[in-house]
Design an enzyme around this catalytic site. Structure first.
Site, PDB file in Angstrom:
ATOM      1  N   ASP A 235     -20.156  84.379  -8.184  1.00  0.00           N
ATOM      2  CA  ASP A 235     -19.411  83.482  -9.064  1.00  0.00           C
ATOM      3  C   ASP A 235     -19.449  82.108  -8.429  1.00  0.00           C
ATOM      4  O   ASP A 235     -19.549  81.997  -7.201  1.00  0.00           O
ATOM      5  CB  ASP A 235     -17.940  83.910  -9.207  1.00  0.00           C
ATOM      6  CG  ASP A 235     -17.130  83.535  -7.977  1.00  0.00           C
ATOM      7  OD1 ASP A 235     -17.185  84.272  -6.977  1.00  0.00           O
ATOM      8  OD2 ASP A 235     -16.449  82.483  -7.993  1.00  0.00           O
TER       9      ASP A 235
ATOM     10  N   CYS B 161     -35.620  74.948 -21.814  1.00  0.00           N
ATOM     11  CA  CYS B 161     -34.363  75.653 -22.079  1.00  0.00           C
ATOM     12  C   CYS B 161     -34.189  75.875 -23.580  1.00  0.00           C
ATOM     13  O   CYS B 161     -34.421  74.970 -24.385  1.00  0.00           O
ATOM     14  CB  CYS B 161     -33.192  74.843 -21.520  1.00  0.00           C
ATOM     15  SG  CYS B 161     -31.580  75.600 -21.811  1.00  0.00           S
TER      16      CYS B 161
ATOM     17  N   ASP C   9      -9.768  87.022  -8.963  1.00  0.00           N
ATOM     18  CA  ASP C   9      -9.750  86.961  -7.504  1.00  0.00           C
ATOM     19  C   ASP C   9      -8.337  87.300  -7.024  1.00  0.00           C
ATOM     20  O   ASP C   9      -7.435  87.523  -7.821  1.00  0.00           O
ATOM     21  CB  ASP C   9     -10.233  85.595  -7.012  1.00  0.00           C
ATOM     22  CG  ASP C   9      -9.331  84.458  -7.476  1.00  0.00           C
ATOM     23  OD1 ASP C   9      -8.255  84.725  -8.077  1.00  0.00           O
ATOM     24  OD2 ASP C   9      -9.699  83.286  -7.255  1.00  0.00           O
TER      25      ASP C   9
END
Lengths: 385, 385
Positions: free
Chosen positions: A284, A322, A60
């Site tokens: 993100d 999962c 960033d």
């Protein structure tokens, strides 16, 4: 994109991130600039090599974290002066400085320096802020184009096994040959190396607060500057989810579909599915990793707080649907014990599971996009809200 | 044996411990009794199943940690009363209670309840303490023999895949079949299952402070009780290394060579090599794991404090002769950055390396023993002191 603030996705080794299928992770310029320092990272060959991450990296601009973390910040046309949250020292981030630092870090994607407008904010304030972000985007791009070749690998050949061995000169006698090339490569796809020095891609950022017309204008004028990708910033700052979606939809109308479109700092699993369905390509968020460290786990059955006493004797996996290494091996009872006992393994295992859940969610989205029908993924995820 | 105090070797996932070649790890009865509680662990099928560790486990008696961690402890012939370091509640450990708890935890090797004599101590005090430890050993053995079948798997068949699926009833439709048997097995070798309910092995403990004749007497009288293995306790409590070695040598003269001989709570890498050369078969120590969390790394070139500024730009691995996943992938510069930044990954990676160094050291010792010549291993390790 999992967030790897200081050159590490907190508590997770890089090989596990690879196994989880993370294709790109994010580094925070503000943190890396303060510690270990961008010049050190440059000397170490760039962030890929420093942290041993061969896949894609995005940094960033540092702007958002200066706003959220540092002390005594002061914004002017030139940039933002601030004091480090670590040692109180004074620093100045400008568009040029942000580019210099990000080029030194050497991520694959770097971000223009912007002002994340506070919320709520009056229309005039938002317009002034948006206008400054546009001027900063221009300054970012000008500096970037003039200096983009100053990457950490700019003064040497890369991608060659014999150079990578420099990391371990003197140790060639050990059994590391088979892994060293992979482990210490600078993370640059070899096809780039053939055509000269690879450089990062600079993305522009749309601002405009919660005003649709300002968002539209910001998007139009940012697109005019012609970036290879575009982010939508300044969201998830306290507004309603309806407002977030409205602002994203407004910007997406303008941003070209054939360029990556990235919404910064979002979101919950059901949100990222919705945004992807709207046409967002990248997101993100610290949520999966930060929540994990606080014992909040995301599952196909909803969120669960692992410290809850009802899990004390629960022999089931965190998420029965999962396939991650945590759900395959450990019970909720064990994860609760680790968390309640403040064991460091709690953060490790919780983070691995949450990242698996997020990354699997996006895998399902990509698969659905390929099949041309997102309705199934959307209906499943909405039911979790 | 790596130390896994509260059902976890701090910061290291179980699959990594397996990859490192850890064949047995230690759990602390004091910690597990207080949290999550031995009855909960029993209900969960025992410690192996609770923490998903299929290899061997040893639990200590709780005695040593009551002495070192709890508050307001009071020792009497009956046992030790103490207050929890977690919540201040009152508890009593007796030889019988320690056996009951350890049988409930269900480790493969459990330890007699002993008093670790403080150092320094007068001869009379040490003799009285030693005599009590012998009486407690007898009480431990009596209780153990009468109750050893009360293991967590005593009331059910174990080792059968269909029973192991109980952990995940309702989830059979998922892709976990291939791993579930392995992951949730109770950790008991199948050959035991054929011949009835497997039970732990109870080891006796030699005390006697720093007095050779008392050590000898303690060893002789403990051996008379006929345990399947023997520990030498009460060492590394502040005495000189020469005294430690003298006490170990004295006990080893008495303890039978065809039974496991275990020195508790040692030591530095060069020490464990020496003790192994003297005939010691087993050792445990928090040093590799605790030191790792404080940034102290053991290497073939000596110890290094990873936070030292001289490692800031060191692109070499922690130990150029180490083949562990940390040395194969990460530089000292990166490990220093993680540690200085207080990143949770620092504890993970540092601990993995230190355990690899210790376990590899013992692998070299075992190899040298097979070859009949320990001189090479000894001379290499001594040079590191």
């Amino acid at each position: 994109m999992p967030v790897g603030t200081a050159g590490t996705v907190k508590a997770v080794p890089q090989d596990v991130l690879e196994d989880l299928g993370a294709q790109i992770i994010l580094g925070n310029t503000y943190h890396l600039y303060l510690r270990p320092g961008h010049e050190l990272v440059r000397k170490m060959g760039g962030l890929h090599r420093f942290m041993s991450w061969n896949r894609a990296l995005l940094t960033d601009s540092g702007g958002f974290q200066v706003f959220s973390l540092s002390e005594l910040r002061k914004v002017s046309e030139e940039g933002v002066s601030f004091r480090s949250h670590i040692d109180g020292t004074s620093h100045l981030f400008t568009p040029e400085r942000s580019m210099e630092i990000q080029i030194a870090l050497g991520a694959d994607i770097i971000m223009a320096f912007d002002e994340c407008t506070e919320h709520p904010a009056e229309r005039d304030r938002v317009r002034r802020s948006m206008e400054m972000t546009l001027r900063w985007a221009k300054r970012s791009k000008d500096y970037f184009e003039a200096h983009k070749h100053e990457v950490p690998w700019g003064d040497r050949e890369i991608g060659r096994p014999e150079n990578q061995e420099l990391n371990h000169k003197g140790h060639e006698g050990t059994q590391r040959e088979s892994d060293s090339g992979k482990a210490y490569a600078a993370g640059i796809p070899s096809e780039f190396v053939q055509s000269g020095i690879p450089t990062p891609a600079l993305f522009g950022i749309v601002q405009g607060g919660m005003y649709a017309d300002l968002r539209r204008e910001s998007a139009e004028r940012t697109v005019e500057m012609d970036f290879p990708g575009y982010a939508i910033g300044g969201l998830s700052v306290g507004e309603s989810r309806e407002k977030t979606m409205e602002m994203i939809a407004t910007a997406l109308e303008i941003l070209p579909k054939d360029k990556p479109r990235y919404v910064m700092g979002v979101g919950y699993p059901e949100e990222i599915v919705k945004y992807a369905a709207m046409g967002v390509d990248m997101m993100d968020c610290v949520l999966p990793t930060r929540a994990a460290r606080h014992g909040l786990l995301f599952t196909s059955e909803g969120r669960l707080n692992i410290k809850n006493a009802r899990f004390a004797q629960d022999q089931g996996p965190t998420d029965p649907l999962c396939g991650c290494r945590v759900c395959q091996r450990y019970t909720r009872a064990y994860l609760r014990h680790l968390f309640v006992s403040a064991e460091p393994l709690a953060a490790v295992l919780n983070t691995i599971h949450n990242l698996a859940f997020y990354l699997d969610t996006m895998k399902a989205v990509r698969h659905a996009i390929t099949l041309g029908d997102l309705s199934g993924v959307l209906s499943r995820s909405v039911s979790l809200v």
